[in-house]
Design a protein around this motif. Structure first.
Motif, PDB file in Angstrom:
ATOM      1  N   GLY A  22      -6.708 -20.063  45.760  1.00  0.00           N
ATOM      2  CA  GLY A  22      -6.319 -21.120  44.831  1.00  0.00           C
ATOM      3  C   GLY A  22      -5.373 -22.115  45.474  1.00  0.00           C
ATOM      4  N   THR A  23      -5.218 -23.253  44.817  1.00  0.00           N
ATOM      5  CA  THR A  23      -4.398 -24.338  45.361  1.00  0.00           C
ATOM      6  C   THR A  23      -3.091 -24.524  44.582  1.00  0.00           C
ATOM      7  OG1 THR A  23      -5.687 -25.861  44.000  1.00  0.00           O
ATOM      8  CG2 THR A  23      -6.370 -25.627  46.292  1.00  0.00           C
ATOM      9  N   THR A  45     -10.088 -23.068  44.943  1.00  0.00           N
ATOM     10  CA  THR A  45     -10.200 -23.367  43.513  1.00  0.00           C
ATOM     11  C   THR A  45      -9.231 -24.482  43.136  1.00  0.00           C
ATOM     12  OG1 THR A  45      -8.603 -21.656  42.909  1.00  0.00           O
ATOM     13  CG2 THR A  45     -10.922 -21.027  42.927  1.00  0.00           C
ATOM     14  N   LEU A  46      -9.584 -25.190  42.086  1.00  0.00           N
ATOM     15  CA  LEU A  46      -8.771 -26.303  41.609  1.00  0.00           C
ATOM     16  C   LEU A  46      -9.124 -26.571  40.154  1.00  0.00           C
ATOM     17  CD1 LEU A  46     -10.201 -29.490  43.372  1.00  0.00           C
ATOM     18  CD2 LEU A  46     -11.404 -27.376  43.073  1.00  0.00           C
ATOM     19  N   SER A  47      -8.522 -27.564  39.551  1.00  0.00           N
ATOM     20  CA  SER A  47      -8.690 -27.714  38.112  1.00  0.00           C
ATOM     21  C   SER A  47      -8.615 -29.175  37.688  1.00  0.00           C
ATOM     22  CB  SER A  47      -7.614 -26.885  37.402  1.00  0.00           C
ATOM     23  OG  SER A  47      -7.975 -26.657  36.062  1.00  0.00           O
ATOM     24  N   LEU A  48      -8.665 -29.384  36.383  1.00  0.00           N
ATOM     25  CA  LEU A  48      -8.510 -30.716  35.783  1.00  0.00           C
ATOM     26  C   LEU A  48      -7.410 -30.651  34.741  1.00  0.00           C
ATOM     27  CD1 LEU A  48     -12.180 -31.841  34.979  1.00  0.00           C
ATOM     28  CD2 LEU A  48     -10.683 -32.737  36.772  1.00  0.00           C
ATOM     29  N   ARG A  49      -6.580 -31.663  34.697  1.00  0.00           N
ATOM     30  CA  ARG A  49      -5.526 -31.730  33.686  1.00  0.00           C
ATOM     31  C   ARG A  49      -5.296 -33.182  33.274  1.00  0.00           C
ATOM     32  NH1 ARG A  49      -6.480 -27.313  32.855  1.00  0.00           N
ATOM     33  NH2 ARG A  49      -5.181 -25.447  32.838  1.00  0.00           N
ATOM     34  N   ASN A  75     -12.140 -24.751  38.185  1.00  0.00           N
ATOM     35  CA  ASN A  75     -12.074 -23.752  37.120  1.00  0.00           C
ATOM     36  C   ASN A  75     -12.009 -24.418  35.743  1.00  0.00           C
ATOM     37  OD1 ASN A  75      -9.393 -24.393  36.345  1.00  0.00           O
ATOM     38  ND2 ASN A  75      -8.521 -23.005  37.855  1.00  0.00           N
ATOM     39  N   THR A  87     -17.494 -28.340  28.108  1.00  0.00           N
ATOM     40  CA  THR A  87     -17.115 -29.752  28.300  1.00  0.00           C
ATOM     41  C   THR A  87     -16.334 -29.931  29.596  1.00  0.00           C
ATOM     42  OG1 THR A  87     -17.066 -30.124  25.914  1.00  0.00           O
ATOM     43  CG2 THR A  87     -15.848 -31.688  27.270  1.00  0.00           C
ATOM     44  N   HIS A  90     -18.552 -29.794  32.666  1.00  0.00           N
ATOM     45  CA  HIS A  90     -19.297 -31.045  32.893  1.00  0.00           C
ATOM     46  C   HIS A  90     -18.391 -32.121  33.481  1.00  0.00           C
ATOM     47  CE1 HIS A  90     -22.534 -29.309  30.372  1.00  0.00           C
ATOM     48  NE2 HIS A  90     -23.299 -30.168  31.036  1.00  0.00           N
ATOM     49  N   MET A  91     -17.142 -32.156  33.012  1.00  0.00           N
ATOM     50  CA  MET A  91     -16.200 -33.139  33.558  1.00  0.00           C
ATOM     51  C   MET A  91     -15.938 -32.836  35.038  1.00  0.00           C
ATOM     52  SD  MET A  91     -13.630 -33.247  30.270  1.00  0.00           S
ATOM     53  CE  MET A  91     -12.744 -34.805  30.483  1.00  0.00           C
ATOM     54  N   PHE A  96     -15.814 -33.637  40.834  1.00  0.00           N
ATOM     55  CA  PHE A  96     -15.790 -32.917  42.121  1.00  0.00           C
ATOM     56  C   PHE A  96     -17.157 -32.876  42.805  1.00  0.00           C
ATOM     57  CE2 PHE A  96     -12.267 -30.799  39.696  1.00  0.00           C
ATOM     58  CZ  PHE A  96     -11.230 -31.349  40.425  1.00  0.00           C
ATOM     59  N   LYS A 102     -15.945 -22.130  38.144  1.00  0.00           N
ATOM     60  CA  LYS A 102     -15.281 -20.850  37.866  1.00  0.00           C
ATOM     61  C   LYS A 102     -14.996 -20.841  36.365  1.00  0.00           C
ATOM     62  CE  LYS A 102     -11.151 -18.175  38.687  1.00  0.00           C
ATOM     63  NZ  LYS A 102      -9.705 -18.318  38.878  1.00  0.00           N
ATOM     64  N   GLU A 104     -13.719 -19.767  32.990  1.00  0.00           N
ATOM     65  CA  GLU A 104     -12.645 -18.991  32.355  1.00  0.00           C
ATOM     66  C   GLU A 104     -12.590 -19.394  30.891  1.00  0.00           C
ATOM     67  OE1 GLU A 104      -8.757 -19.004  34.248  1.00  0.00           O
ATOM     68  OE2 GLU A 104      -9.658 -19.771  36.093  1.00  0.00           O
TER      69      GLU A 104
ATOM     70  N   PHE B  41     -18.215 -34.507  26.752  1.00  0.00           N
ATOM     71  CA  PHE B  41     -18.103 -35.170  28.052  1.00  0.00           C
ATOM     72  C   PHE B  41     -18.849 -36.504  28.030  1.00  0.00           C
ATOM     73  CE2 PHE B  41     -20.494 -35.628  32.168  1.00  0.00           C
ATOM     74  CZ  PHE B  41     -19.456 -36.231  32.857  1.00  0.00           C
ATOM     75  N   SER B  62      -7.734 -35.688  35.426  1.00  0.00           N
ATOM     76  CA  SER B  62      -7.963 -35.853  36.860  1.00  0.00           C
ATOM     77  C   SER B  62      -7.660 -34.544  37.577  1.00  0.00           C
ATOM     78  CB  SER B  62      -7.147 -37.011  37.423  1.00  0.00           C
ATOM     79  OG  SER B  62      -5.777 -36.786  37.203  1.00  0.00           O
ATOM     80  N   VAL B  64      -6.211 -31.527  39.652  1.00  0.00           N
ATOM     81  CA  VAL B  64      -4.917 -30.905  39.944  1.00  0.00           C
ATOM     82  C   VAL B  64      -5.159 -29.585  40.677  1.00  0.00           C
ATOM     83  CG1 VAL B  64      -3.673 -31.868  37.949  1.00  0.00           C
ATOM     84  CG2 VAL B  64      -4.813 -29.651  37.736  1.00  0.00           C
ATOM     85  N   GLY B  66      -5.215 -25.674  41.187  1.00  0.00           N
ATOM     86  CA  GLY B  66      -5.578 -24.635  40.222  1.00  0.00           C
ATOM     87  C   GLY B  66      -5.925 -23.333  40.911  1.00  0.00           C
ATOM     88  N   GLY B  67      -5.888 -22.277  40.128  1.00  0.00           N
ATOM     89  CA  GLY B  67      -6.136 -20.943  40.702  1.00  0.00           C
ATOM     90  C   GLY B  67      -7.469 -20.370  40.294  1.00  0.00           C
TER      91      GLY B  67
END
Lengths: 267, 67
Positions: A22-23, A45-49, A75, A87, A90-91, A96, A102, A104, B41, B62, B64, B66-67
């Motif tokens: 993970g990052t 791994t990374l995410s959206l916020r 994730n 959703t 898809h985003m 990316f 991943k 969850e 979406f 956007s 960030v 993540g684990g």
């Protein structure tokens, strides 16, 4: 140390490293980058916020991702319903440019335990939409089986709850999943705290492990990343080597033939 | 004025015709973002054709760590 050509398959991709990382949570962006490199991981791994416009859409992080040049596994952390996870997936796919996700879907916030029903529902919908789903699940065999039967070629049961560092809470359950799903790519997704936990997972025949907190929160994340890398390679090699059968009685390793000071007894 | 909820915050914006215009108005143009409206979406190529309505709930996200 690593066996040659011992690649791990994630859907249609053959990957060299059996450690996914993970990052998040690193003391600094530079330590994150160095830790990832030290781990030898090919997948991060990374995410959206939510972000404000002033953050430039995470442009510094994007530059780091570009420099690292790894496979990205976004994730759906923080989602509590199948709809939210679908959703967000898809985003992620648009941003990316990957159909890996991943998955969850959290059912309980205290131990971040996944909701099996919502996870399965989301997995089915995403597979239908062309995603390669990497579902985070518990060590419940039936939950794992149903995900596999739905089309998830990768299954990611927890060792213990996310971020606890407790290691493998239920090795029997994990071993059973390995035994019952021989063709699934099995990844321990959460709860590892020490390299010995990773090694144990690999010795059980898991195909890979996914880490974040154990490295990011170590006093020296870069060195810990390296330690996990060696543990994963060592555990994998041990699994391939075939362990001895456990015995209940001691057996001397030095031959008893010709033992000194030996006397025949009559009992 | 149009009342929208953007990333959880009630926000008043001038009457705008499309999502594309809102993105520009908020300063997100040229940024690496993705958008959902009312938990659906919205692909980037649809921004010019998406009409905003009062009380729409937008998520603008956007990348960030993540684990």
């Amino acid at each position: 140390m690593k066996a040659m050509n011992d690649l791990v398959t994630f859907y249609d991709q053959k990957i060299n490293s059996r450690l996914l990382i993970g990052t998040a949570l690193y003391p600094s962006p530079s330590i994150m980058t160095q830790s990832i490199e030290a781990s030898g991981a090919d997948i991060i791994t990374l995410s959206l916020r939510r972000q404000s416009p002033e953050t430039q859409g995470g442009s510094h992080f994007w530059q780091q991702l570009k420099d690292l040049n790894k496979h990205l596994l976004p994730n759906t952390a923080g989602c509590h319903t199948a709809k939210e996870a679908i959703t967000l997936a898809h985003m992620s796919r648009e941003l990316f440019e990957t159909n890996w996700v991943k998955l969850e879907v959290i059912g309980d916030d205290y131990n971040l335990q996944p909701d099996p029903y919502a996870t399965l529902e989301a997995a089915k919908a995403l597979l239908k939409d062309g995603f390669k789903v990497f579902p985070y699940c518990t060590d419940d065999l039936v939950f794992c089986q149903q995900l596999f039967d739905a089309g998830c070629e990768v299954i990611m049961p927890w060792g213990s709850p996310i971020g606890t560092g407790k290691g493998l809470m239920n090795p029997y359950a994990l071993e059973t999943i390995r035994h019952r799903l021989p063709s699934a790519t099995l990844v321990i997704d959460a709860g590892l705290g020490l390299p010995s936990h990773a090694m144990q997972a690999m010795e059980l025949g898991f195909d890979a492990i996914l880490l974040n907190t154990a490295v990011a929160k170590a006093n020296d994340p870069i060195a810990m990343a390296k330690a996990f890398r060696y543990a994963v390679d060592g555990g994998r090699m041990a699994y391939l080597s075939g362990a001895m059968e456990e015995q209940s009685r001691a057996n001397p390793s030095t031959t008893v033939l010709g033992s000194p000071f030996w006397h025949q007894t009559n009992d | 004025m149009l009342t929208l909820t953007i990333n959880g915050q009630a926000t008043q914006v001038p009457p705008l015709n499309t999502l594309q215009e809102l993105i520009g108005h908020l300063g997100y143009e040229q940024k690496k973002i993705v958008v959902a409206i009312n938990l659906n979406f919205i692909p980037k190529n649809q921004y010019p054709s998406i009409q905003l309505k009062d009380n729409d709930q937008l998520e603008i996200l956007s990348a960030v760590q993540g684990g």
